[in-house]
Design an enzyme around this catalytic site. Structure first.
Site, short mmCIF file in Angstrom:
data_model
loop_
_atom_site.label_atom_id
_atom_site.label_comp_id
_atom_site.label_asym_id
_atom_site.label_seq_id
_atom_site.Cartn_x
_atom_site.Cartn_y
_atom_site.Cartn_z
N GLY A 189 -4.61 -26.18 -15.39
CA GLY A 189 -5.09 -27.64 -15.89
C GLY A 189 -6.08 -28.20 -14.77
N ASP A 203 -4.23 -17.96 -8.25
CA ASP A 203 -3.95 -16.82 -9.01
C ASP A 203 -2.78 -17.13 -9.72
OD1 ASP A 203 -4.64 -14.70 -10.96
OD2 ASP A 203 -5.77 -13.88 -9.42
N SER A 245 -10.42 -17.83 -22.08
CA SER A 245 -10.35 -18.01 -23.16
C SER A 245 -10.75 -17.60 -24.27
CB SER A 245 -9.17 -19.92 -23.21
OG SER A 245 -11.38 -20.11 -22.88
N THR A 289 -1.53 -19.34 -29.13
CA THR A 289 -3.00 -19.87 -30.15
C THR A 289 -2.76 -19.19 -31.76
OG1 THR A 289 -5.23 -19.24 -30.24
CG2 THR A 289 -4.08 -17.68 -29.44
N ASP A 290 -3.43 -19.97 -32.32
CA ASP A 290 -3.15 -19.36 -33.17
C ASP A 290 -3.85 -17.85 -33.98
OD1 ASP A 290 -5.71 -19.55 -34.07
OD2 ASP A 290 -5.81 -21.39 -34.98
N GLU A 291 -4.43 -17.58 -32.89
CA GLU A 291 -5.12 -16.11 -32.88
C GLU A 291 -4.39 -14.93 -32.78
OE1 GLU A 291 -8.27 -15.26 -31.79
OE2 GLU A 291 -9.51 -17.11 -31.56
N TYR A 350 -9.11 -10.99 -26.54
CA TYR A 350 -8.38 -12.04 -26.15
C TYR A 350 -6.95 -12.73 -27.03
CZ TYR A 350 -7.20 -17.08 -26.40
OH TYR A 350 -7.12 -17.94 -26.53
N LYS A 361 -2.99 -12.45 -25.19
CA LYS A 361 -2.24 -13.65 -25.78
C LYS A 361 -0.76 -12.93 -26.25
CE LYS A 361 -3.31 -17.75 -25.16
NZ LYS A 361 -2.56 -18.19 -23.77
N PRO A 407 -26.69 -21.91 -33.15
CA PRO A 407 -26.45 -20.37 -33.52
C PRO A 407 -24.81 -20.79 -34.21
CG PRO A 407 -25.28 -20.92 -30.98
CD PRO A 407 -26.43 -22.80 -31.99
N GLY A 443 -15.10 -8.46 -35.49
CA GLY A 443 -13.78 -8.72 -35.68
C GLY A 443 -13.71 -9.59 -35.88
N1 LIG Z 1 -9.39 -24.38 -26.82
C1 LIG Z 1 -8.19 -24.22 -27.70
O1 LIG Z 1 -9.39 -24.13 -29.06
C2 LIG Z 1 -7.24 -23.75 -27.39
C3 LIG Z 1 -6.81 -22.77 -29.11
C4 LIG Z 1 -5.03 -22.79 -28.97
C5 LIG Z 1 -4.57 -22.07 -27.63
N2 LIG Z 1 -5.56 -22.35 -26.66
C6 LIG Z 1 -4.81 -21.90 -25.41
O2 LIG Z 1 -4.53 -23.09 -24.59
C7 LIG Z 1 -4.74 -22.30 -23.27
C8 LIG Z 1 -5.65 -23.12 -22.56
O3 LIG Z 1 -7.09 -23.25 -23.18
P1 LIG Z 1 -8.95 -23.87 -22.95
O4 LIG Z 1 -9.16 -24.15 -24.25
O5 LIG Z 1 -8.41 -25.33 -21.89
O6 LIG Z 1 -9.96 -22.61 -21.68
P2 LIG Z 1 -10.26 -23.75 -20.75
O7 LIG Z 1 -10.96 -21.32 -20.29
O8 LIG Z 1 -10.70 -24.88 -20.84
O9 LIG Z 1 -8.94 -23.54 -19.25
C9 LIG Z 1 -8.25 -22.25 -19.38
C10 LIG Z 1 -8.27 -22.51 -17.02
O10 LIG Z 1 -7.46 -21.55 -16.59
C11 LIG Z 1 -7.99 -21.53 -15.45
N3 LIG Z 1 -7.68 -20.04 -15.03
C12 LIG Z 1 -8.03 -19.25 -15.63
N4 LIG Z 1 -7.45 -17.83 -15.09
C13 LIG Z 1 -6.57 -18.03 -14.11
C14 LIG Z 1 -5.65 -17.46 -13.54
N5 LIG Z 1 -5.77 -16.17 -12.97
N6 LIG Z 1 -5.55 -18.03 -12.01
C15 LIG Z 1 -5.26 -19.58 -12.90
N7 LIG Z 1 -6.09 -20.58 -12.83
C16 LIG Z 1 -6.67 -18.91 -14.47
C17 LIG Z 1 -9.19 -21.53 -15.89
O11 LIG Z 1 -10.16 -21.96 -14.38
C18 LIG Z 1 -9.42 -22.69 -16.73
O12 LIG Z 1 -9.20 -23.56 -15.34
C19 LIG Z 1 -4.80 -20.97 -23.13
O13 LIG Z 1 -4.13 -20.75 -22.71
C20 LIG Z 1 -5.88 -20.97 -24.44
O14 LIG Z 1 -5.33 -19.43 -24.56
C21 LIG Z 1 -6.72 -23.06 -26.68
#
Ligand SMILES: NC(=O)c1ccc[n+]([C@@H]2O[C@H](COP(=O)([O-])OP(=O)(O)OC[C@H]3O[C@@H](n4cnc5c(N)ncnc54)[C@H](O)[C@@H]3O)[C@@H](O)[C@H]2O)c1
Length: 323
Positions: A10, A60, A84, A123-125, A148, A152, A203, A273
């Site tokens: 969060g 964690d 992420s 994620t869509d990935e 990554y 996921k 970039p 990739g």
């Molecule tokens: N950003 C995008 O475009 C996107 C699209 C689809 C899905 N997602 C998914 O949405 C989620 C959030 O993405 P985001 O872009 O906000 O990522 P982000 O990297 O901004 O945030 C991730 C958060 O998770 C925390 N975290 C990481 N490892 C942890 C652990 N082991 N224990 C506790 N906390 C941990 C980090 O401190 C951070 O606050 C992810 O699961 C990502 O795969 C993101």
């Protein structure tokens, strides 16, 4: 009756916007569990720190001793914590397996023990590379192509297995690319905006022809909340509905929005990739009543204005990541 929701991750980009949305509901309390990696920051949650319905726990998701009591105390969980960034996973994938795969197993196991429903943010990935035309539907195979995406996909499949094996009420959302304020500056849109604002090279990977669908973060978290409220247990929902354009078109739109010259756009060696495109069908989500509400140009204008006003946030987040 009030609801208590545990949001992992969060303090990150999407997670913190989800917390904003959930705390707008007067009967909802939110506990955030976050490890505060380089990508997470308490700053993202600053408006809520004095709210009695909000609590932050540093920890964690791969640590059962931290996760279990928090899951037990919650009415439901939203699991968004993850490493992420694709480029970092290509450099070193270990922490992606630890946080994304093992972390999800720990969260699922805690949910199973206390029968707590869980929504997993995937994620869509996980679908792998899309064709130039067409979209992925939720029942398509998962064929991830970078570490990554593979981590996921592993987490996504573990969620599916907990629904099938234990009948744990897990729902999965697979989201398109998201953008908006507070996204870590290593990601594409913030990188482009911050570079443009500073008059530095923007970039763009390869020849800039890779295409992505962009959804504004408020729409993304509204979709997460819709699935949390209305989704079927065991259901998988694509969050599509983004605005598709090539990375080069994106860089040009950002130059225009910032008022920077397109001559800043610089082509850099492509990511290994690099998936050419994804594309998501989102009829299931639409059937739950969700529609995107923020046009791309409005979301981009808001995002550019936010980074313009918050360059100190960018500097602090980047310098924290180095320490
Ligand atoms: N950003 C995008 O475009 C996107 C699209 C689809 C899905 N997602 C998914 O949405 C989620 C959030 O993405 P985001 O872009 O906000 O990522 P982000 O990297 O901004 O945030 C991730 C958060 O998770 C925390 N975290 C990481 N490892 C942890 C652990 N082991 N224990 C506790 N906390 C941990 C980090 O401190 C951070 O606050 C992810 O699961 C990502 O795969 C993101």
């Amino acid at each position: 009756m009030g609801r208590s929701i545990l949001v992992t991750g969060g303090a990150g980009f999407i997670g913190s916007h989800l917390v904003d949305l959930l705390l707008e509901r007067p009967d909802t309390a939110v506990t955030v569990l976050d490890k505060l990696t380089y990508a997470g920051s308490r700053r993202n949650l600053a408006p809520h720190e004095r709210n009695p319905r909000f609590r932050f726990v540093l920890g964690d998701v791969a640590d059962p001793g931290v996760v279990e009591p928090l899951v037990r105390a919650a009415d439901r969980g939203v699991h968004a914590a993850a490493e992420s960034f694709v480029d970092r996973s290509i450099e070193d994938s270990k922490v992606f397996v630890e946080s994304n795969v093992l972390g999800t197993q720990v969260v699922l196991e805690a949910c199973r023990e206390s029968d707590t429903p869980l929504l997993f943010v995937s994620t869509d990935e996980v679908y792998g590379a899309g064709q130039p035309e067409g979209v992925f539907e939720e029942d398509d195979p998962l064929l991830p192509r970078n570490p990554y995406a593979a981590s996921k996909a592993g987490a996504d499949l573990l969620c599916r297995s907990y629904w099938i094996t234990y009948r744990l009420a897990v729902t999965i959302v697979r989201g398109t690319n998201t953008f908006g304020p507070r996204q870590h500056p290593e990601k594409a849109i913030p990188t482009f905006i911050v570079s443009a604002l500073r008059g530095r090279p923007i970039p763009v990977y390869g020849d800039g022809s890779h295409r992505r669908e962009w959804l504004y973060v408020r729409d993304f978290v509204r979709a997460v909340a819709t699935v949390m409220d209305e989704g079927e247990p065991g259901g998988v929902y694509n969050i599509g509905g983004g605005f598709e354009l090539s990375n080069l078109e994106l860089a040009r739109r950002i130059c225009e929005a910032v008022g920077a010259p397109e001559s800043l756009i610089t082509f850099v060696p492509d990511r290994p990739g690099h998936d050419v495109r994804y594309g998501l069908g989102w009829e299931r989500l639409s059937a739950l009543g969700w529609r995107p509400a923020v046009p791309f140009s409005d979301g981009l204008a808001t995002t550019v204005a936010w980074y313009r006003d918050n360059l100190s946030w960018v500097e602090e987040v980047v310098s924290e990541g180095r320490s």
